[in-house]
Design an enzyme around this catalytic site. Sequence first.
Site, PDB file in Angstrom:
ATOM      1  CG  HIS A   1       7.620  -7.786  -0.376  1.00 45.01           C
ATOM      2  ND1 HIS A   1       7.159  -8.213   0.848  1.00 45.01           N
ATOM      3  CD2 HIS A   1       8.839  -8.364  -0.530  1.00 45.01           C
ATOM      4  CE1 HIS A   1       8.056  -9.007   1.403  1.00 45.01           C
ATOM      5  NE2 HIS A   1       9.076  -9.110   0.590  1.00 45.01           N
TER       6      HIS A   1
ATOM      7  CB  SER B   1       5.088 -12.617  11.189  1.00 47.41           C
ATOM      8  OG  SER B   1       5.547 -12.885   9.870  1.00 47.41           O
TER       9      SER B   1
ATOM     10  CG  ASP C   1      -0.199  -0.035   2.535  1.00 49.08           C
ATOM     11  OD1 ASP C   1       0.527   0.938   2.828  1.00 49.08           O
ATOM     12  OD2 ASP C   1      -0.331  -1.022   3.294  1.00 49.08           O
TER      13      ASP C   1
ATOM     14  N   GLY D   1       5.581  -4.301  13.232  1.00 50.23           N
ATOM     15  CA  GLY D   1       4.410  -4.966  12.680  1.00 50.23           C
ATOM     16  C   GLY D   1       4.691  -6.049  11.667  1.00 50.23           C
TER      17      GLY D   1
END
Length: 226
Positions: A105, A173, A90, A171
């Site tokens: 990405h 993992s 985004d 934020g």
Amino acid sequence: MKIVILTGAGISAESGLQTFRAEDGLWEGHRVEDVATPEAFERSPRTVTRFYNARRIAAAEAQPNAAHYALARLAEDGGHEVILITQNVDDLHERAGFEGVIHMHGSLAMARCYECNVQFDAPMEMVVGDCCPGCGAPTTRPDIVWFGEMPYQMEEISDALSTADLFVSIGTSGNVYPAAGFVEFATRAGAETLELNLEPSSGVFENSRQGPATVLVPQWVEDLLA
């Protein structure tokens, strides 16, 4: 101080954007293997294109949150050199005012051509067979780095990590490589490391704080700028 920040899906989750891989292993109801690999696009380009069209619309409707704005404030303050790397596709960091974000990405806002690899602004709704504005071939795709593809700007990222004073992960993992290895890279280079996340990741950080990004990130920035 040179601060290198990595953000993941958790920072945008509080803006209403679903994290990449939910607890059921799906992304917005789809198996990741069906929407996030080159093979998936070859098998069913219309399914993949529709999926990213929906993600693009959702991202456009979302708004930056307090964590996005806090990072932009940190960069604008001028007291530190701040490099922001994001795994997110985004544009909420940019809309919060952060310039020069490294989208490792790719980005929903961009498309690219399989034939000549030119990148260009994506329409809100892409159509399979759209012609490339560079070479004219009907071989365009979302400019997203899928599994099995090399993330963007890895040389620039490596240079930043190797010279960082502080590496901060927000934020994410810590399960997807190469980003999952950034903390070890930065540690070997001598940087301090900090994790801000809902729960501890698999990475080894010197310091770790747990909680929502919209709470932790503004607090951390306030402390840093105080």
